[in-house]
Design an enzyme around this catalytic site. Structure first.
Site, PDB file in Angstrom:
ATOM      1  N   CYS A   1       0.827  -1.209   0.000  1.00 35.05           N
ATOM      2  CA  CYS A   1       0.000   0.000   0.000  1.00 35.05           C
ATOM      3  C   CYS A   1       0.867   1.268   0.000  1.00 35.05           C
ATOM      4  O   CYS A   1       1.458   1.586  -1.019  1.00 35.05           O
ATOM      5  CB  CYS A   1      -0.998  -0.072   1.143  1.00 35.05           C
ATOM      6  SG  CYS A   1      -2.425   0.953   0.842  1.00 35.05           S
TER       7      CYS A   1
ATOM      8  N   HIS B   1      -3.338  -4.940   1.798  1.00 33.33           N
ATOM      9  CA  HIS B   1      -2.630  -5.213   3.063  1.00 33.33           C
ATOM     10  C   HIS B   1      -2.560  -6.721   3.287  1.00 33.33           C
ATOM     11  O   HIS B   1      -3.436  -7.280   3.954  1.00 33.33           O
ATOM     12  CB  HIS B   1      -3.380  -4.556   4.226  1.00 33.33           C
ATOM     13  CG  HIS B   1      -3.138  -3.097   4.360  1.00 33.33           C
ATOM     14  ND1 HIS B   1      -2.333  -2.548   5.327  1.00 33.33           N
ATOM     15  CD2 HIS B   1      -3.601  -2.069   3.636  1.00 33.33           C
ATOM     16  CE1 HIS B   1      -2.304  -1.240   5.200  1.00 33.33           C
ATOM     17  NE2 HIS B   1      -3.076  -0.909   4.180  1.00 33.33           N
TER      18      HIS B   1
ATOM     19  N   GLU C   1      -0.949  -8.398   5.232  1.00 32.40           N
ATOM     20  CA  GLU C   1      -0.705  -8.762   6.639  1.00 32.40           C
ATOM     21  C   GLU C   1      -2.007  -8.813   7.449  1.00 32.40           C
ATOM     22  O   GLU C   1      -1.991  -9.170   8.610  1.00 32.40           O
ATOM     23  CB  GLU C   1       0.299  -7.772   7.267  1.00 32.40           C
ATOM     24  CG  GLU C   1      -0.226  -6.396   7.674  1.00 32.40           C
ATOM     25  CD  GLU C   1      -0.492  -5.436   6.502  1.00 32.40           C
ATOM     26  OE1 GLU C   1      -0.445  -5.865   5.332  1.00 32.40           O
ATOM     27  OE2 GLU C   1      -0.782  -4.254   6.786  1.00 32.40           O
TER      28      GLU C   1
HETATM   29  N1  GLN Z   1      -3.496   6.428   1.061  1.00 33.97           N
HETATM   30  C1  GLN Z   1      -2.248   6.096   1.693  1.00 33.97           C
HETATM   31  C2  GLN Z   1      -1.099   6.884   1.081  1.00 33.97           C
HETATM   32  O1  GLN Z   1      -1.292   7.654   0.224  1.00 33.97           O
HETATM   33  C3  GLN Z   1      -1.961   4.622   1.600  1.00 33.97           C
HETATM   34  C4  GLN Z   1      -2.972   3.854   2.418  1.00 33.97           C
HETATM   35  C5  GLN Z   1      -2.457   2.601   3.022  1.00 33.97           C
HETATM   36  O2  GLN Z   1      -1.244   2.377   3.106  1.00 33.97           O
HETATM   37  N2  GLN Z   1      -3.355   1.810   3.522  1.00 33.97           N
HETATM   38  O3  GLN Z   1       0.003   6.691   1.460  1.00 33.97           O
END
Ligand code: GLN
Length: 192
Positions: A80, A173, A175
């Site tokens: 992410c 994610h 995890e």
């Molecule tokens: N929206 C977040 C960002 O721009 C990422 C979201 C996440 O890691 N769950 O970093």
């Protein structure tokens, strides 16, 4: 030999990664300093907020050590916000946010928009016999993947799990699903 895996622990969802690695019996280091980074054979950049993580990396004088480890071939898994940090181009980011550029992806932060901003879905992953339950939280959308990038899973038409050499990234994610297969694959590929 199994590698010592670092988990960048400046901000965000690092604790759940450490738990999965513990469960797999892998030696882990929470990485907050350049000295800790120096000790690891592989690294996970967790989810969280990529703009904040970028700023904390800079403040901790970790950007250059991290770039140098990555260019030396350090195996890395970015999830992410971690995917965003590792990509070559960030759309809708902050102008001062670092893109480490070790995987040829163009990504849009929060690209799923406000309606769909968090969702869960089962995805088919290349090499897995059964689907993986993927949790997306304000996830980035991969808008372009370079030719060198291997796409391991997609949602609709967007890549959500990709690999280029020793760099693996997930827009979700891994995890958070109680499923260790992605971590296992990463650790196995980082073993030597
Ligand atoms: N929206 C977040 C960002 O721009 C990422 C979201 C996440 O890691 N769950 O970093």
């Amino acid at each position: 030999m199994t590698p010592t895996v670092g988990v960048l622990a400046l901000q965000g969802a690092f604790a759940a990664h450490v738990r999965i690695l513990d469960w797999l019996g892998v030696a882990t280091v929470e990485v907050r300093t350049a000295a800790q980074l120096e000790r690891v054979d592989a690294l996970i950049l967790p989810g969280g907020e990529s703009t904040t993580m970028s700023m904390l990396l800079e403040r901790g004088e970790l950007i250059e050590p991290l770039r140098s480890k990555l260019s030396g071939g350090l195996p890395v898994l970015g999830t992410c916000a971690g995917l965003i940090l590792l990509s070559s181009k960030i759309l809708d980011g902050r102008s001062d946010q670092h893109a480490l550029g070790v995987i040829d992806l163009e990504v849009r932060r929060n690209g799923y928009g406000t309606q769909l901003d968090s969702f869960e879905t089962d995805i088919d992953v290349a090499g897995f016999d059964d689907p993986f339950h993927a949790v997306f939280i304000r996830a980035p959308v991969v808008e372009r993947a370079g030719e060198q990038v291997e796409i391991l899973a997609k949602v609709d038409d967007n890549p959500v799990l990709c690999r280029q050499g020793q760099v693996m990234v997930a827009a979700f994610h891994p995890e958070l699903s109680g499923d260790d297969r992605i971590h296992r694959r990463f650790v196995d590929s980082a073993g030597y």
